[in-house]
Design a protein around this motif. Structure first.
Motif, mmCIF file in Angstrom:
data_model
loop_
_atom_site.group_PDB
_atom_site.id
_atom_site.type_symbol
_atom_site.label_atom_id
_atom_site.label_comp_id
_atom_site.label_asym_id
_atom_site.label_seq_id
_atom_site.Cartn_x
_atom_site.Cartn_y
_atom_site.Cartn_z
ATOM 1 N N ASP A 47 0.207 1.450 -4.141
ATOM 2 C CA ASP A 47 0.824 2.772 -4.054
ATOM 3 C C ASP A 47 -0.246 3.848 -3.915
ATOM 4 N N THR A 49 -0.822 6.828 -4.907
ATOM 5 C CA THR A 49 -0.458 7.922 -5.819
ATOM 6 C C THR A 49 -1.623 8.850 -6.129
ATOM 7 N N GLY A 83 5.823 4.941 -0.956
ATOM 8 C CA GLY A 83 5.248 6.010 -1.781
ATOM 9 C C GLY A 83 6.079 7.281 -1.741
ATOM 10 N N GLY A 86 8.697 5.926 -4.633
ATOM 11 C CA GLY A 86 8.118 5.713 -5.957
ATOM 12 C C GLY A 86 8.686 4.480 -6.612
ATOM 13 N N ARG A 95 9.130 9.097 -10.957
ATOM 14 C CA ARG A 95 7.835 9.608 -10.538
ATOM 15 C C ARG A 95 8.016 10.908 -9.761
ATOM 16 N N MET A 98 5.802 12.803 -3.749
ATOM 17 C CA MET A 98 4.677 13.387 -3.040
ATOM 18 C C MET A 98 5.073 13.739 -1.615
ATOM 19 N N ILE A 103 0.384 11.906 0.764
ATOM 20 C CA ILE A 103 0.347 10.447 0.856
ATOM 21 C C ILE A 103 -0.680 10.004 1.895
ATOM 22 N N ASN A 106 -4.215 10.535 0.713
ATOM 23 C CA ASN A 106 -4.589 9.533 -0.282
ATOM 24 C C ASN A 106 -4.927 8.192 0.366
#
Length: 421
Positions: A47, A49, A83, A86, A95, A98, A103, A106
């Motif tokens: 993930d 995150t 993602g 979640g 969660r 995002m 995402i 990240n």
């Protein structure tokens, strides 16, 4: 199900069992045969995150490493699509969602960590990095409900432990999150279709989701798929892997210095040394057994070896040895090593006499003045290797060395340099 060495003949499963990676495994004989007959493609999902993975993901990354080292093909699947939903597994609440931009940022940042453990390229067992947003974001919702959703029983989904725990706590489980297990199951089917992927691996909390993928594959006509999960790892004292008093132990050197990463492993509890050497290094098992049998002061040498070997895999041998030497000079010689973590401040702050509480917070050795005060009262604070017990005291130019540096220490192992500019 538990599995023993006598049940397997393939190199990969042999390594997994010997080093303690296996918690559950589906169809041992069938999977073992696949590993002996062909190059097996397997994946683990991650993930996105944060902009870096942390030590809590390192066991799974090492599983991909050993998969490739024994001749098979790993896939690191980035959850760019999932993602956006979640994973609700064993979480007490939803969660925070995002944005797509976050995402993608990240994922771009995380990619670099994998190259330290697996090789990407065009050879038959070179690793792949996939992003499930590539197919999940293109799904037609009605067609997906008809072709995939029809294979899922809500009654069975409600029986999964990860879901039951949320419902038992009377925490709301959104329809969005409820879809996560369907999307993850579909990932397995999609990766089989695209790359012939036969195995999904993950932590033991993912067993139900992985089995969902196997069942979905069976109903949608894939070959037999397989599941392998690792134990959820905690330290001997019960602490969660990947966390420390100072925060997460990130893999990205921009978020955690190689020195601090080395220190995390150097501080391993005695009972964990042999286990961590098996899981997080590639050292021979007979040497690990020798190191794990050491006691007293000699066990500290084993911890240094653990720290250096784990750091070398991620950051390179040079950075690992540099961190070890920095620690040696700091602890054994009591010197101020220029390689210690450094926080820059304005010279004017020291000229005006900086309060010790503020200095500790600025250096990241405390999160608040009250915590800094407790450290001082507890006798844990040193300035330039001299004990400090005055919570109202200040540090100034008289504490700087010739390079404008003041060394702040918390306990025996946490050191920060304040460098005035």
């Amino acid at each position: 199900m538990s599995v023993s060495l006598s049940q397997v003949k393939s190199d990969f499963l042999h390594v997994m069992i010997e080093r303690g990676f296996i918690h559950q495994l589906s169809d041992v004989e069938g999977l073992d045969a696949k590993f002996r007959e062909q190059i097996v493609t397997a994946y683990i999902g991650f993930d996105p995150t944060a902009k870096s993975l942390h030590v809590g993901s390192l066991m799974q990354i090492m599983m991909l490493h050993w998969l490739q080292q024994t001749g098979h093909r790993p896939i690191a699947l980035m959850g760019g699509g999932t993602g956006m939903v979640g994973d609700p597994s064993f979480k007490e609440e939803s969660r925070k969602l995002m944005s797509v931009e976050t995402i993608n940022e990240n994922i771009s940042a995380i990619k670099t960590s994998f190259s330290a453990y697996i090789n990407f390229g065009d050879k038959p067992n070179d690793a792949l990095m996939e992003n499930n947003a590539d197919w999940l974001t293109k799904l037609n919702y009605l067609e997906f409900l008809r072709d995939v959703g029809a294979h899922f029983s809500v009654n069975r989904m409600l029986s999964f432990e990860s879901v039951k725990q949320r419902l038992d706590r009377e925490q709301s489980l959104s329809f969005l999150e409820f879809n996560y297990m369907i999307l993850q199951a579909y990932d397995f089917v999609e990766l089989n279709k695209r790359h012939g992927c036969l195995l999904q691996m993950g932590g033991s909390d993912q067993w139900g989701n992985i089995i969902n993928g196997i069942d979905l594959g069976h109903k949608m006509g894939t070959p037999q798929l397989y599941a392998l999960t690792s134990p959820l790892l905690t330290t001997a004292s019960g602490a969660k892997m990947g966390k420390s008093v100072g925060g997460a132990i990130w893999l990205d050197p921009e978020m955690l210095s190689p020195y601090d990463f080395w220190q995390y492993w150097r501080n391993t509890e005695d009972a964990d040394v042999a286990r961590f050497l098996k899981l997080y290094t590639t050292m021979p098992l007979d040497e690990i057994a020798r190191l794990g049998a050491l006691e007293g002061a000699e066990l500290n040498d084993a911890k240094k070896i653990l720290a250096t070997e784990v750091t070398a895999m991620l950051h390179g041998r040079g950075e690992a040895e540099k961190a070890e030497e920095t620690a040696r000079r700091t602890f054994e010689e009591g010197s101020i090593s220029r390689d210690l973590p450094t926080v820059e401040i304005a010279q004017s702050e020291l000229d005006a006499q900086m309060g010790i509480l503020s200095a500790l917070v600025t250096a990241g050795l405390a999160v608040s003045n009250s915590e800094a005060r407790r450290h001082i009262k507890g006798g844990a604070v040193k300035i330039n290797d001299k004990s400090w017990n005055d919570e109202r005291g200040t540090i100034g130019p008289e504490h700087q060395n010739e390079d404008g540096i003041v060394k702040l220490s918390l306990g025996k192992k946490k050191h920060i340099l304040l460098k005035a500019q």
